[in-house]
Design an enzyme around this catalytic site. Structure first.
Site, PDB file in Angstrom:
ATOM      1  N   ARG A 155       0.838  -1.200   0.000  1.00 38.68           N
ATOM      2  CA  ARG A 155       0.000   0.000   0.000  1.00 38.68           C
ATOM      3  C   ARG A 155       0.872   1.248   0.000  1.00 38.68           C
ATOM      4  O   ARG A 155       1.843   1.323   0.740  1.00 38.68           O
ATOM      5  CB  ARG A 155      -0.908   0.013   1.239  1.00 38.68           C
ATOM      6  CG  ARG A 155      -1.854  -1.161   1.267  1.00 38.68           C
ATOM      7  CD  ARG A 155      -2.765  -1.144   2.458  1.00 38.68           C
ATOM      8  NE  ARG A 155      -3.540  -2.380   2.499  1.00 38.68           N
ATOM      9  CZ  ARG A 155      -4.393  -2.710   3.466  1.00 38.68           C
ATOM     10  NH1 ARG A 155      -4.590  -1.873   4.478  1.00 38.68           N
ATOM     11  NH2 ARG A 155      -5.051  -3.848   3.416  1.00 38.68           N
ATOM     12  N   ARG A 204       2.673   0.878  10.285  1.00 39.73           N
ATOM     13  CA  ARG A 204       2.156   1.257   8.969  1.00 39.73           C
ATOM     14  C   ARG A 204       3.276   1.197   7.939  1.00 39.73           C
ATOM     15  O   ARG A 204       4.016   2.146   7.746  1.00 39.73           O
ATOM     16  CB  ARG A 204       1.572   2.670   9.043  1.00 39.73           C
ATOM     17  CG  ARG A 204       0.621   3.011   7.897  1.00 39.73           C
ATOM     18  CD  ARG A 204      -0.048   4.357   8.121  1.00 39.73           C
ATOM     19  NE  ARG A 204      -0.919   4.350   9.290  1.00 39.73           N
ATOM     20  CZ  ARG A 204      -2.173   3.918   9.302  1.00 39.73           C
ATOM     21  NH1 ARG A 204      -2.711   3.474   8.191  1.00 39.73           N
ATOM     22  NH2 ARG A 204      -2.885   3.930  10.402  1.00 39.73           N
ATOM     23  N   GLU A 224      -5.726  -1.238  15.838  1.00 35.23           N
ATOM     24  CA  GLU A 224      -6.343  -2.194  14.909  1.00 35.23           C
ATOM     25  C   GLU A 224      -5.355  -3.279  14.484  1.00 35.23           C
ATOM     26  O   GLU A 224      -4.224  -2.993  14.103  1.00 35.23           O
ATOM     27  CB  GLU A 224      -6.834  -1.448  13.662  1.00 35.23           C
ATOM     28  CG  GLU A 224      -7.415  -2.404  12.624  1.00 35.23           C
ATOM     29  CD  GLU A 224      -7.606  -1.743  11.256  1.00 35.23           C
ATOM     30  OE1 GLU A 224      -7.782  -0.513  11.198  1.00 35.23           O
ATOM     31  OE2 GLU A 224      -7.564  -2.473  10.251  1.00 35.23           O
ATOM     32  N   SER A 243      -9.611  -6.452  10.631  1.00 33.63           N
ATOM     33  CA  SER A 243     -10.814  -5.762  10.191  1.00 33.63           C
ATOM     34  C   SER A 243     -11.632  -6.750   9.400  1.00 33.63           C
ATOM     35  O   SER A 243     -11.167  -7.280   8.397  1.00 33.63           O
ATOM     36  CB  SER A 243     -10.402  -4.570   9.327  1.00 33.63           C
ATOM     37  OG  SER A 243     -11.472  -3.686   9.170  1.00 33.63           O
ATOM     38  N   ARG A 290       1.797  -6.415  12.882  1.00 30.73           N
ATOM     39  CA  ARG A 290       1.183  -5.829  14.072  1.00 30.73           C
ATOM     40  C   ARG A 290       1.067  -6.846  15.199  1.00 30.73           C
ATOM     41  O   ARG A 290       1.131  -6.479  16.370  1.00 30.73           O
ATOM     42  CB  ARG A 290      -0.196  -5.252  13.724  1.00 30.73           C
ATOM     43  CG  ARG A 290      -0.068  -4.009  12.842  1.00 30.73           C
ATOM     44  CD  ARG A 290      -1.382  -3.300  12.628  1.00 30.73           C
ATOM     45  NE  ARG A 290      -1.182  -2.122  11.780  1.00 30.73           N
ATOM     46  CZ  ARG A 290      -2.118  -1.222  11.492  1.00 30.73           C
ATOM     47  NH1 ARG A 290      -3.324  -1.355  12.006  1.00 30.73           N
ATOM     48  NH2 ARG A 290      -1.851  -0.194  10.724  1.00 30.73           N
TER      49      ARG A 290
END
Length: 418
Positions: A261, A276, A348, A351, A388
RNA sequence: GGAGAAGUGGGUGAGCGGCUGAAACCACAUCCCUGCUAAGGAUGCGUACGGGUAACUGUACCGAGAGUUCGAAUCUCUCCUUCUCCA
């Protein structure tokens, strides 16, 4: 893609739902208008075409019977010009409609709470209690560097910022986590799949990343190929343009992939550490289901992801996303947030979304229900984001001297002797 | 990389530029016949989007896209895929 028939039939309720998700009212109005225009243009064109076809048939008969065709040819030629115009009008109407429709997000379920951003999400429950530290817990990047697990500078050297390199136990833990998660998911009935990391435009349109979010995707130069931002894209699109047998459903899949991403628009957020990254590992769950199956499977998926964290002894909480935090394709989404003592907050880590028939419409995934073909429901969720999870292990399992305890369930996956 | 061949409905596989949305066979569904480990017969059986309460009906689709033509699965071009042969 939202259901245009439903929009036409029940404009008030569809537009009310879309407006909850922040879609401009005039845009919805415009969509309805264009849909009507297209319909009219289509009927007009098809009527003309039917005339043309029947005249052409006559043409053949005339020739066989040796009749004079000059008058008929004149009529046919004249109609041909009219048809070309009608076709053009239809084509433009179709393109305009498509452009609007493909950029409109899914309707949120009625159960989704109203809200602007993540602050309005609603906590459903907490699982495991964060432990008390007798010292001030460190953040993961400090621990990662101290243990020699992750090198952020060398990631930058090889690529650019937001890339990192894992070494030794750090690298092995990532691999162990991937295997552990895949096995865990498999035990819950999700079949393991290995998919391409590059996909074409059609696939990304199918799941909703395109046309709206091209800025966040890495695109191959000179080719219509993109690096996947999540395994959701290849997994869901496996069944693109297919009509599945009812007995095949539900199709429950899990896959490990790297995800890529650009993180456009996230400038300045989480710049330190591996929260991130432009490239990260993720184990994904995707299910293709009948509409009546999808909610039960959704809960299974949430439970599976939560159970992995519980097995790893990581405190987490389950959160229902509000309308403002909901993704483009989702009808409703549940996030799992893991406790990070170093950051002193929940972040988070998974999801899970039910897109209902939104992606199925775009990707044309249907199933045969008796005589009729119906759109499937597609669901996706992380189970889990590997980087994460590693962050969470480091922060939750740290000791005062900076050493980190390895979760028991991972030990079989790690050859601790080397 | 070079040279050939091919891509048709769930499967196999016919298709002369109009009578082909597409033969035939298999599979599948319903019905009939018959009772014996099976066979025979009848009918139906693609998808999308429209119109109609409905029967029904219109348009499009024979790998994808473009073209020639009054008319294309059938001719031309480009691309994709598969197979065979050569390097």
């Amino acid at each position: 893609m939202i259901d245009l028939k439903l929009l036409q039939k029940d404009f008030e309720s569809v537009s009310a739902k879309l407006m909850r998700k922040g879609v401009d009212a005039t845009l919805i109005e415009n969509l309805k208008l264009k849909n009507g225009e297209l319909k009219k243009a289509k009927v007009n064109f098809e009527t003309l075409q039917a005339l043309q076809n029947s005249m052409s048939k006559e043409f053949g008969a005339y020739k066989r019977e040796g009749k004079d065709i000059s008058e008929l040819k004149q009529r046919v030629d004249a109609n041909k010009i009219v048809i070309a115009e009608a076709l053009d009008i239809q084509r433009v109407a179709h393109e305009e409609l498509e452009a609007i429709a493909m950029a409109i997000p899914n309707m949120p379920d009625d159960s989704v709470p109203d809200g602007i951003d993540e602050d309005d999400n609603i906590e459903i429950k907490k699982v495991l209690t964060p432990k008390e530290f007798s010292f001030t817990p460190k953040e993961h990047w400090e621990l990662a560097e101290q243990n020699g697990w992750i090198d952020f500078e060398r990631g930058v050297k090889l690529a650019t910022s937001r890339f990192s390199v894992s070494f030794g136990m750090g690298a092995k833990l990532e691999r162990a986590l991937i295997n552990f998660m895949l096995n865990f998911n498999a035990q819950r009935g999700f079949e393991e799949v290995s998919v391409p990391a590059l996909v074409n435009r059609t696939a990304l349109e199918g799941t909703g990343q395109l046309p709206k979010f091209e800025d966040d995707l890495y695109k191959m130069e000179g080719q219509e190929l993109f690096l996947i931002p999540t395994a959701e894209v290849p997994l869901t699109n496996l069944f693109q343009d297919e009509i599945l047998a009812s007995e095949q459903l539900p199709i429950k899949m899990t896959a490990y992939t790297s995800c890529f991403r650009k993180e456009a628009g996230a400038a300045g957020r989480d710049t330190r550490g591996m929260i991130r990254q432009h490239q990260f590992h993720k184990v994904e769950l995707v299910t293709i289901a009948k509409p009546e199956q999808s909610e039960e499977i959704f809960n299974e998926m949430v439970q599976t992801a939560s159970d992995i964290l519980t097995a790893l002894e990581l405190p987490h909480r389950i959160v229902n996303l509000c309308t403002g935090d909901l993704g483009f394709s989702a009808a409703h989404t549940t996030d799992i947030e893991v406790w990070l003592p170093g950051q002193d907050q929940y972040r988070e880590i998974s999801s899970i979304s039910n897109t209902r028939d939104f992606q199925a419409r775009r990707a044309k995934i249907r199933y045969k229900d008796g005589k009729k073909n119906l759109f499937v429901n597609t669901l996706n969720g992380s189970s889990l984001a590997v980087g994460r999870t590693l962050v969470a292990i480091m922060e939750n399992n740290q000791n005062e001297d900076g050493s980190i305890d390895i979760p028991e369930v991972l030990k079989p996956y790690l050859d601790m002797s080397v």
